[in-house]
Design a protein around this motif. Sequence first.
Motif, mmCIF file in Angstrom:
data_model
loop_
_atom_site.group_PDB
_atom_site.id
_atom_site.type_symbol
_atom_site.label_atom_id
_atom_site.label_comp_id
_atom_site.label_asym_id
_atom_site.label_seq_id
_atom_site.Cartn_x
_atom_site.Cartn_y
_atom_site.Cartn_z
ATOM 1 N N LYS A 60 0.834 -1.202 0.000
ATOM 2 C CA LYS A 60 0.000 0.000 0.000
ATOM 3 C C LYS A 60 0.872 1.257 0.000
ATOM 4 C CE LYS A 60 -2.957 2.673 3.133
ATOM 5 N NZ LYS A 60 -3.635 2.698 4.446
ATOM 6 N N GLU A 61 1.903 1.272 0.841
ATOM 7 C CA GLU A 61 2.781 2.440 0.914
ATOM 8 C C GLU A 61 3.529 2.658 -0.398
ATOM 9 O OE1 GLU A 61 3.090 4.824 3.213
ATOM 10 O OE2 GLU A 61 1.346 3.845 4.100
ATOM 11 N N PHE A 62 3.890 1.574 -1.075
ATOM 12 C CA PHE A 62 4.599 1.725 -2.352
ATOM 13 C C PHE A 62 3.681 2.346 -3.401
ATOM 14 C CE2 PHE A 62 6.268 0.374 -6.464
ATOM 15 C CZ PHE A 62 7.586 0.767 -6.349
ATOM 16 N N GLN A 120 -5.830 -5.494 -4.600
ATOM 17 C CA GLN A 120 -6.723 -5.549 -5.753
ATOM 18 C C GLN A 120 -6.714 -4.220 -6.495
ATOM 19 O OE1 GLN A 120 -10.453 -6.549 -3.895
ATOM 20 N NE2 GLN A 120 -10.077 -8.761 -4.025
ATOM 21 N N ALA A 121 -7.096 -4.272 -7.762
ATOM 22 C CA ALA A 121 -7.079 -3.079 -8.616
ATOM 23 C C ALA A 121 -7.917 -1.951 -8.020
ATOM 24 C CB ALA A 121 -7.570 -3.435 -10.015
ATOM 25 N N GLU A 122 -9.073 -2.303 -7.442
ATOM 26 C CA GLU A 122 -9.942 -1.278 -6.861
ATOM 27 C C GLU A 122 -9.246 -0.565 -5.694
ATOM 28 O OE1 GLU A 122 -10.725 -4.392 -7.384
ATOM 29 O OE2 GLU A 122 -12.416 -4.393 -8.808
ATOM 30 N N SER A 123 -8.493 -1.317 -4.904
ATOM 31 C CA SER A 123 -7.783 -0.715 -3.779
ATOM 32 C C SER A 123 -6.622 0.149 -4.248
ATOM 33 C CB SER A 123 -7.268 -1.806 -2.830
ATOM 34 O OG SER A 123 -8.345 -2.466 -2.197
ATOM 35 N N ILE A 124 -5.940 -0.277 -5.306
ATOM 36 C CA ILE A 124 -4.857 0.537 -5.869
ATOM 37 C C ILE A 124 -5.395 1.898 -6.281
ATOM 38 C CG2 ILE A 124 -3.268 0.774 -7.825
ATOM 39 C CD1 ILE A 124 -2.833 -2.248 -7.690
ATOM 40 N N TYR A 125 -6.541 1.888 -6.961
ATOM 41 C CA TYR A 125 -7.171 3.138 -7.378
ATOM 42 C C TYR A 125 -7.536 3.983 -6.162
ATOM 43 C CZ TYR A 125 -10.581 6.358 -9.380
ATOM 44 O OH TYR A 125 -11.269 7.480 -9.751
#
Length: 353
Positions: A190-192, A264-269
């Motif tokens: 997440k931090e990255f 997941q992609a949604e969380s990256i966004y």
Amino acid sequence: MSDDLKISKRKPTYPVSNKLDTYLSEYRRNIDLPIFYSDLLRFQGSIVVYDKNDNDTLWVRVYYNDYEREEIDRSLKLVYSHLLSDGGESIIKFLNVDAIDFCTFGNSKPFRIKVRNILNDNYTYFYVKTADASRVYGLELEQMLSPYQINFLVCKDTLIEEHIAGIPGDEFIKNMLPDCNPSEKAQIAKEFVKFNERCLIRLLGDMRSYNYVIVPTHDFDHVVFKIRAIDFDQQSYEGNLKIYRPQFFKENYNMVKMVQEKIQAESIYQYKIEERSIVAKRMISYHTRLNALLDCMEADEISIPKHIEMLKEDIYNHTLDLNFRNSNNMGEILKNALDFVKRNYEDVSLKRF
């Protein structure tokens, strides 16, 4: 991920302009120093510095003539006082300069100064470098747009930087990341993502793993990891937009792979939106100071025409915002990038009401 991402090997050093110098004076970054980078270059010899595993660190420990060393030590203690205390001489008698190291690797070729308090043996480091305008802009933007405070001073052609504590990214990825538990890996991933987005927004390039540190903080029953940039040479210089996105460096492959596995992609966004919102809020808080710095950048030369043309076209293709195509230099490109982020944040905020 790109294995052939190329960074300019010989980025020129850009002098601090009169306008930037005035800005630094206004915000108390500019003071009279008792010693300059060029003074430290007069060392008489050196020995290689090895790490605990007997690997060459690419630093050498330098030494000076006896008649110069006393004055150099006193001057460096005064620099320490200006950087980390009140600038007075009262603390000098409690300080000792344990080591002066010179780095033979990279563009900046800094000196690393180790200063120890003789009363309790606590020590700290600071760096003496050439005052490159790119680096100065990068440091100021870090102060305003990142979650971290940073301390530095400039005098003519010399830059003094405080040491940023943390575990070098390459060392962490190699020796510590494999032993992290699944929860820790998810948090680092997440931090990255957020670090990657922050570098892109403020156009900080070349965040290969050895140009940032991992900062672990113990919080109750777990460890929180943060990622912090430590090298600001490549602020708004390169033309390839990918160079401003750490995810595209092969040195960060394990971090990118972990993001793919853990998030997941949604969380990256979601995390990207969070970081953009945080940066936008900082821009509002630092409105006057940030505008003053961007005015300096717009009037300054910190890149070459080829890079400027390439980058503004790259960002236009990414955003379809014509302001980028109409940019004339790196300062204008960055200003338009920050305005783009701020406009999007304000639009989203309005929609919530």
